[in-house]
Design a protein around this motif. Structure first.
Motif, PDB file in Angstrom:
ATOM      1  N   VAL A 107     118.366 162.375   5.145  1.00 59.00           N
ATOM      2  CA  VAL A 107     117.523 163.571   5.136  1.00 59.00           C
ATOM      3  C   VAL A 107     116.081 163.210   4.793  1.00 59.00           C
ATOM      4  CG1 VAL A 107     117.134 165.784   4.002  1.00 59.00           C
ATOM      5  CG2 VAL A 107     119.454 165.088   4.609  1.00 59.00           C
ATOM      6  N   ALA A 108     115.897 162.316   3.817  1.00 57.22           N
ATOM      7  CA  ALA A 108     114.543 161.895   3.452  1.00 57.22           C
ATOM      8  C   ALA A 108     113.855 161.191   4.614  1.00 57.22           C
ATOM      9  CB  ALA A 108     114.599 160.990   2.225  1.00 57.22           C
ATOM     10  N   VAL A 161     116.698 160.385  -4.841  1.00 56.16           N
ATOM     11  CA  VAL A 161     116.203 160.749  -3.514  1.00 56.16           C
ATOM     12  C   VAL A 161     116.131 162.261  -3.363  1.00 56.16           C
ATOM     13  CG1 VAL A 161     116.620 160.542  -1.043  1.00 56.16           C
ATOM     14  CG2 VAL A 161     117.098 158.608  -2.539  1.00 56.16           C
ATOM     15  N   ILE A 162     117.097 162.982  -3.915  1.00 53.44           N
ATOM     16  CA  ILE A 162     117.101 164.443  -3.822  1.00 53.44           C
ATOM     17  C   ILE A 162     115.899 165.030  -4.563  1.00 53.44           C
ATOM     18  CG2 ILE A 162     118.383 166.516  -4.497  1.00 53.44           C
ATOM     19  CD1 ILE A 162     120.958 164.963  -3.945  1.00 53.44           C
ATOM     20  N   THR A 169     109.435 172.442  -0.085  1.00 56.97           N
ATOM     21  CA  THR A 169     110.129 173.724  -0.197  1.00 56.97           C
ATOM     22  C   THR A 169     110.298 174.435   1.129  1.00 56.97           C
ATOM     23  OG1 THR A 169     108.004 174.803  -0.671  1.00 56.97           O
ATOM     24  CG2 THR A 169     109.318 174.044  -2.559  1.00 56.97           C
ATOM     25  N   ALA A 170     109.621 173.961   2.160  1.00 60.83           N
ATOM     26  CA  ALA A 170     109.678 174.632   3.462  1.00 60.83           C
ATOM     27  C   ALA A 170     110.071 173.617   4.528  1.00 60.83           C
ATOM     28  CB  ALA A 170     108.324 175.263   3.802  1.00 60.83           C
ATOM     29  N   ALA A 261     117.107 169.425   2.370  1.00 59.05           N
ATOM     30  CA  ALA A 261     118.451 169.680   1.839  1.00 59.05           C
ATOM     31  C   ALA A 261     118.876 168.466   1.024  1.00 59.05           C
ATOM     32  CB  ALA A 261     119.443 169.959   2.963  1.00 59.05           C
ATOM     33  N   SER A 262     119.934 168.643   0.266  1.00 60.25           N
ATOM     34  CA  SER A 262     120.391 167.532  -0.577  1.00 60.25           C
ATOM     35  C   SER A 262     120.921 166.368   0.249  1.00 60.25           C
ATOM     36  CB  SER A 262     121.469 168.014  -1.546  1.00 60.25           C
ATOM     37  OG  SER A 262     122.649 168.385  -0.829  1.00 60.25           O
ATOM     38  N   GLY A 263     121.544 166.668   1.385  1.00 62.60           N
ATOM     39  CA  GLY A 263     122.095 165.616   2.220  1.00 62.60           C
ATOM     40  C   GLY A 263     123.471 165.144   1.806  1.00 62.60           C
ATOM     41  N   LEU A 264     124.024 165.697   0.744  1.00 63.63           N
ATOM     42  CA  LEU A 264     125.360 165.267   0.307  1.00 63.63           C
ATOM     43  C   LEU A 264     126.438 165.681   1.297  1.00 63.63           C
ATOM     44  CD1 LEU A 264     125.177 165.958  -3.541  1.00 63.63           C
ATOM     45  CD2 LEU A 264     124.997 163.766  -2.341  1.00 63.63           C
TER      46      LEU A 264
END
Length: 404
Positions: A107-108, A161-162, A169-170, A261-264
């Motif tokens: 996600v990052a 990373v989260i 935020t957007a 998003a967290s990506g988890l």
């Protein structure tokens, strides 16, 4: 222990070639005697292939255009993106140090590409590659130097990373005009080749033994050596880099902005798909075509449900894949382990004189015919009775002489 290195060295001194011992012991230090069996992987991959064929047929009946033209290219890029994540999870799983940070890293990377894509693909990816490699190296050092479980260390890395992701935020609109669909067939061919070749190399006994050295065989706190540390560290670095590339593909192949998003959920999906493909949750053991088939099966399932007008979340698919993957792990560990040794292992008779100067091994005495102690052999003739000796004669010659 019966299969420790000292015994192997002693057997080698007694005339047993090292090549023979290598064919007997799967793990040269602690493992069970024998070789891992791959038949369970072949059977399970046949099941995956049949399931994939069935779902592809259902998708073709509902929406045949999903497998044609531009939609097919988009479909193939989706397979490659999820495949890179699953490959990252499978690689870390095989080394018994699963990397749970791959989802947040993906996600990052997608957010970074969305923000920096207007500078050019190379200018955006090269810094991301460097950061991913350094982050994977930091994770690897924490795992192998402190000798802690990979899931715990990578979960801490995922939290870091989260924190970086939550600064946005957007949703971020994708900058630039990257189109991976133009090279979709080459990307899929490259991923398929890497996945299958990795599975083939992992089926080689020496490679499997090398990759799975970090897998604990006794006390989990016991270190497994320098080679195990180097291999595990390399796998963690490579899995982090693969996750970064997967995130970049997901962002470039999307039709909308990249949502922070967290990506988890991606982590759960990737680990579940890797285990669904036959990679053991305990490490070392894995299939050949399993990862490729499992990834294709999940992507086709998502496309089919979308064509039916339904939506499946990544959490639901990942959780189901994990549930089935746990059963697959049990099957792989139960039927993939070496066959039980029947009877006792034949002992090698030492060729030396049995002295303890060459080791702790003493020559075994020969079998005793009886418990009766050895006695001297008696003569064949009966000896004269001492009570009948001449000195006890009562004749006049003997006693008369003594009286005189």
């Amino acid at each position: 222990m019966a299969y420790d290195q000292p015994g192997r060295a002693a057997s080698a001194e007694q005339g047993v070639p090292a090549a023979v011992l290598e064919n007997v012991f799967d793990d040269p230090t602690h493992g069970e005697p024998g070789r891992d069996r791959v038949a369970v992987h072949v059977v399970w991959e046949l099941v995956l292939l049949l399931a994939l064929a069935g779902l592809a047929y259902l998708l073709w009946r509902v929406d045949a255009d999903a497998l044609r033209g531009d939609r097919l290219r988009t479909f193939l890029v989706d397979v490659v993106a999820l495949g890179l994540l699953a490959l990252a999870a499978a690689l870390s799983l095989r080394t018994a140090a699963v990397n749970l940070a791959i989802g947040p890293v993906a996600v990052a990377a997608g957010l970074h590409l969305a923000e920096q894509g207007d500078r050019g693909l190379r200018e955006a990816l090269v810094p991301a590659l460097a950061v991913a490699a350094l982050g994977g190296l930091a994770l690897a050092l924490a795992v192998v130097v402190l000798h802690v479980p990979g899931w715990a260390a990578s979960l801490a890395g995922a939290a870091g990373v989260i924190v970086w992701i939550e600064q946005r935020t957007a949703p971020v609109a994708l900058q630039g005009d990257q189109d991976p669909g133009a090279v979709a067939f080459r990307l899929f061919a490259g991923f398929a080749a890497v996945s299958v070749l990795a599975g083939l190399f992992g089926a080689i006994r020496a490679v499997r033994r090398l990759v799975g050295r970090f897998r604990p065989v006794a006390d989990p706190a016991r270190r497994r050596g320098t080679v195990a540390a180097v291999v595990t560290a390399t796998a963690l670095v490579c899995s982090t880099v693969l996750a970064m590339l997967a995130g970049a593909l997901v962002a470039a192949n999307g039709t909308g902005p990249v949502v922070p998003a967290s990506g988890l959920d991606w982590t759960v999906l990737a680990v579940g798909v890797a285990m669904l493909g036959g990679t053991s949750a305990y490490g070392r053991r894995g299939g050949i075509l399993g990862t490729l088939l499992a990834v294709s099966l999940v992507v086709v399932l998502l496309a089919w449900t979308a064509a039916e007008g339904r939506t499946l979340s990544r959490w639901a698919v990942g959780g189901a894949a994990l549930a089935v993957g746990l059963v697959v792990t049990r099957l792989v560990e139960a039927y993939g382990r070496p066959r039980a040794v029947t009877g006792e292992v034949a002992e090698v008779v030492p060729v030396s004189d049995g002295s303890i100067s060459s080791g702790w091994t003493l020559a075994r005495p020969g079998p005793a015919d009886t418990w009766t102690p050895a006695l001297p052999t008696t003569a064949a003739d009966t000896p004269p009775d001492p009570w009948e000796a001449p000195r006890w004669d009562t004749g006049p010659g003997r006693w008369d002489d003594r009286d005189r």
